[in-house]
Design an enzyme around this catalytic site. Sequence first.
Site, PDB file in Angstrom:
ATOM      1  N   VAL A  12       0.964  -1.044   0.078  1.00 30.27           N
ATOM      2  CA  VAL A  12      -0.119  -0.001  -0.070  1.00 30.27           C
ATOM      3  C   VAL A  12       0.866   1.077   0.039  1.00 30.27           C
ATOM      4  O   VAL A  12       0.694   2.244  -0.714  1.00 30.27           O
ATOM      5  CB  VAL A  12      -0.910   0.013   1.236  1.00 30.27           C
ATOM      6  CG1 VAL A  12      -1.760   1.527   1.049  1.00 30.27           C
ATOM      7  CG2 VAL A  12      -1.961  -1.065   1.138  1.00 30.27           C
ATOM      8  N   ASP A  31      11.371   2.694   6.040  1.00 28.43           N
ATOM      9  CA  ASP A  31      11.290   1.384   6.028  1.00 28.43           C
ATOM     10  C   ASP A  31      12.219   0.263   6.411  1.00 28.43           C
ATOM     11  O   ASP A  31      13.506   0.825   6.138  1.00 28.43           O
ATOM     12  CB  ASP A  31      10.513   1.121   4.726  1.00 28.43           C
ATOM     13  CG  ASP A  31       9.755  -0.230   4.623  1.00 28.43           C
ATOM     14  OD1 ASP A  31      10.096  -1.393   5.027  1.00 28.43           O
ATOM     15  OD2 ASP A  31       8.375  -0.088   4.297  1.00 28.43           O
ATOM     16  N   TYR A 145      -1.644  -8.430  16.231  1.00 32.63           N
ATOM     17  CA  TYR A 145      -1.879  -7.397  15.035  1.00 32.63           C
ATOM     18  C   TYR A 145      -3.233  -6.593  15.533  1.00 32.63           C
ATOM     19  O   TYR A 145      -3.015  -5.132  15.524  1.00 32.63           O
ATOM     20  CB  TYR A 145      -2.339  -7.873  13.723  1.00 32.63           C
ATOM     21  CG  TYR A 145      -2.435  -7.232  12.471  1.00 32.63           C
ATOM     22  CD1 TYR A 145      -1.511  -6.288  12.064  1.00 32.63           C
ATOM     23  CD2 TYR A 145      -3.738  -7.100  12.018  1.00 32.63           C
ATOM     24  CE1 TYR A 145      -1.668  -5.647  11.045  1.00 32.63           C
ATOM     25  CE2 TYR A 145      -4.126  -6.324  10.788  1.00 32.63           C
ATOM     26  CZ  TYR A 145      -3.010  -5.566  10.426  1.00 32.63           C
ATOM     27  OH  TYR A 145      -3.082  -4.807   9.194  1.00 32.63           O
TER      28      TYR A 145
HETATM   29  P1  NAD Z   1       3.315  -4.775   3.609  1.00 34.04           P
HETATM   30  O1  NAD Z   1       3.732  -5.760   4.486  1.00 34.04           O
HETATM   31  O2  NAD Z   1       3.399  -4.667   2.003  1.00 34.04           O
HETATM   32  O3  NAD Z   1       3.608  -3.179   3.865  1.00 34.04           O
HETATM   33  C1  NAD Z   1       4.246  -2.792   5.385  1.00 34.04           C
HETATM   34  C2  NAD Z   1       5.669  -2.088   5.101  1.00 34.04           C
HETATM   35  O4  NAD Z   1       5.794  -1.727   6.638  1.00 34.04           O
HETATM   36  C3  NAD Z   1       6.691  -2.878   4.565  1.00 34.04           C
HETATM   37  O5  NAD Z   1       7.354  -2.213   3.700  1.00 34.04           O
HETATM   38  C4  NAD Z   1       7.513  -3.058   6.013  1.00 34.04           C
HETATM   39  O6  NAD Z   1       8.954  -3.708   5.525  1.00 34.04           O
HETATM   40  C5  NAD Z   1       7.388  -2.096   6.709  1.00 34.04           C
HETATM   41  N1  NAD Z   1       7.721  -2.277   8.325  1.00 34.04           N
HETATM   42  C6  NAD Z   1       7.013  -2.977   9.035  1.00 34.04           C
HETATM   43  N2  NAD Z   1       7.788  -2.824  10.361  1.00 34.04           N
HETATM   44  C7  NAD Z   1       8.483  -1.884  10.219  1.00 34.04           C
HETATM   45  C8  NAD Z   1       9.342  -1.158  11.134  1.00 34.04           C
HETATM   46  N3  NAD Z   1       9.014  -1.491  12.402  1.00 34.04           N
HETATM   47  N4  NAD Z   1       9.871  -0.295  10.706  1.00 34.04           N
HETATM   48  C9  NAD Z   1       9.691   0.436   9.307  1.00 34.04           C
HETATM   49  N5  NAD Z   1       9.152  -0.154   8.393  1.00 34.04           N
HETATM   50  C10 NAD Z   1       8.417  -1.250   8.882  1.00 34.04           C
HETATM   51  O7  NAD Z   1       1.633  -4.573   3.909  1.00 34.04           O
HETATM   52  P2  NAD Z   1       0.634  -3.380   3.413  1.00 34.04           P
HETATM   53  O8  NAD Z   1      -0.461  -4.460   2.933  1.00 34.04           O
HETATM   54  O9  NAD Z   1       1.169  -2.625   2.523  1.00 34.04           O
HETATM   55  O10 NAD Z   1      -0.163  -2.661   4.660  1.00 34.04           O
HETATM   56  C11 NAD Z   1       0.455  -1.321   4.781  1.00 34.04           C
HETATM   57  C12 NAD Z   1      -0.376  -0.888   6.180  1.00 34.04           C
HETATM   58  O11 NAD Z   1      -1.878  -0.896   5.806  1.00 34.04           O
HETATM   59  C13 NAD Z   1      -0.040  -1.614   7.527  1.00 34.04           C
HETATM   60  O12 NAD Z   1      -0.016  -0.523   8.384  1.00 34.04           O
HETATM   61  C14 NAD Z   1      -1.507  -2.750   7.473  1.00 34.04           C
HETATM   62  O13 NAD Z   1      -1.666  -2.874   8.773  1.00 34.04           O
HETATM   63  C15 NAD Z   1      -2.574  -1.551   6.715  1.00 34.04           C
HETATM   64  N6  NAD Z   1      -3.619  -2.475   6.148  1.00 34.04           N
HETATM   65  C16 NAD Z   1      -3.251  -3.009   5.086  1.00 34.04           C
HETATM   66  C17 NAD Z   1      -4.533  -3.823   4.519  1.00 34.04           C
HETATM   67  C18 NAD Z   1      -4.510  -4.601   3.375  1.00 34.04           C
HETATM   68  O14 NAD Z   1      -5.269  -5.489   2.755  1.00 34.04           O
HETATM   69  N7  NAD Z   1      -3.587  -4.534   2.507  1.00 34.04           N
HETATM   70  C19 NAD Z   1      -5.817  -4.096   5.467  1.00 34.04           C
HETATM   71  C20 NAD Z   1      -5.717  -3.426   6.374  1.00 34.04           C
HETATM   72  C21 NAD Z   1      -4.760  -2.547   7.067  1.00 34.04           C
END
Ligand code: NAD
Length: 315
Positions: A12, A31, A145
């Site tokens: 995202v 990141d 989570y």
């Molecule tokens: P993703 O795993 O592709 O992206 C998350 C990013 O955060 C990754 O690049 C990861 O390396 C980085 N990250 C994690 N912990 C970290 C830390 N301690 N320090 C720095 N970077 C860190 O997941 P996504 O699907 O892109 O989700 C992005 C956000 O959206 C998240 O917060 C997630 O909870 C929220 N979200 C996503 C969805 C979905 O369906 N994709 C649904 C609900 C919520």
Amino acid sequence: MRILITGGAGFVGSHLVDRFLSEGHRVVVMDNLITGNLNNLNHHIGNINFEFIHHDVSNFIHVPGDIDGIFHFASPADPEQYLKYPIQTLKVGALGTHNALGLARVKGARFMLASTSEVYGNPLEHPQKETYPGNVDPIGPRGVYDEAKRYAEALVMAYHRTHGLETRIVRIFNTYGPRLSMQDGRVVSNFIRQAVRGEALTVYGDGSQTRSFQYVDDLIEGVHRLYFSDYSNPVNIGTTFELTIRDFAELVNEIAGNEGGIVFKEKARIEGDPQTRRPDNSRAKEILDWQPTVSVQDGVAKTIAYFREALQSSN
Ligand code: NAD
Ligand code: UDP
């Protein structure tokens, strides 16, 4: 504007980076690549408006210079990943959110939290309105989570109420699209990966559980509108088009032309897997004049095309 996007190398976050850079803003991504991938940002390398900082946001955050907005999107999001990294997930929701809020306060920046439909847990109210407080088991496997995000929301509201910080909370429902990690254990990644390889799609349980899948472009539009609104309570961003996982599997097979069929697997389903999930998105319609526009057929077709290309280039 100069904005900071934590988690900007993820699925995202990287789409959000594209959107803001395309509008001429300056974007700093922070990141630690725990679940993200720098390939998602390759196309911005060399752009003077783009900076990348490799850092774990659960540790103190320092960013030199002005920052107008912070999008805190860092967190593992896929159940397989957050079960693999349970403590890091709790830390990024708690300490990471605290650090990002602290930075927003120092910089006088507007703050947005990526929250989730998982704050509703295994919902007893259907569809889920923002006013529904949820049904979460804190000590169940998904608690790492769900509770991290619930705590993060509480912290954001405390900064808003106590320090008058400009804050936004987006509750994101299941989102898919290009750049979903193929190694990700989420249902869309699994099904599409299996479908393009001609394999059977693995449905956990009897497949009667439901989800409402939104295409990433719709999410980014909702996030953008919410950020520029003046609304500080949580807003659901998700589609009301709800499908059983079994119907979704059939749809993916049909669009991909996969003849591999479906297999039902009992054990792989993670304890506490919600039986239903569909947003009530009337608040987003009312406040942001937002609604999803991409059909599941079009979104899945685009994602299949992305997976096919990614698989080819990895061979
Ligand atoms: P993703 O795993 O592709 O992206 C998350 C990013 O955060 C990754 O690049 C990861 O390396 C980085 N990250 C994690 N912990 C970290 C830390 N301690 N320090 C720095 N970077 C860190 O997941 P996504 O699907 O892109 O989700 C992005 C956000 O959206 C998240 O917060 C997630 O909870 C929220 N979200 C996503 C969805 C979905 O369906 N994709 C649904 C609900 C919520
Ligand atoms: N699921 C499935 N097969 C898979 C992966 C997931 O049937 O290969 C199911 C899972 O049990 C859940 C739904 O699909 O009911 C959505 O799972 P996902 O991991 O995408 O995220 P969740 O919405 O549960 O956070």
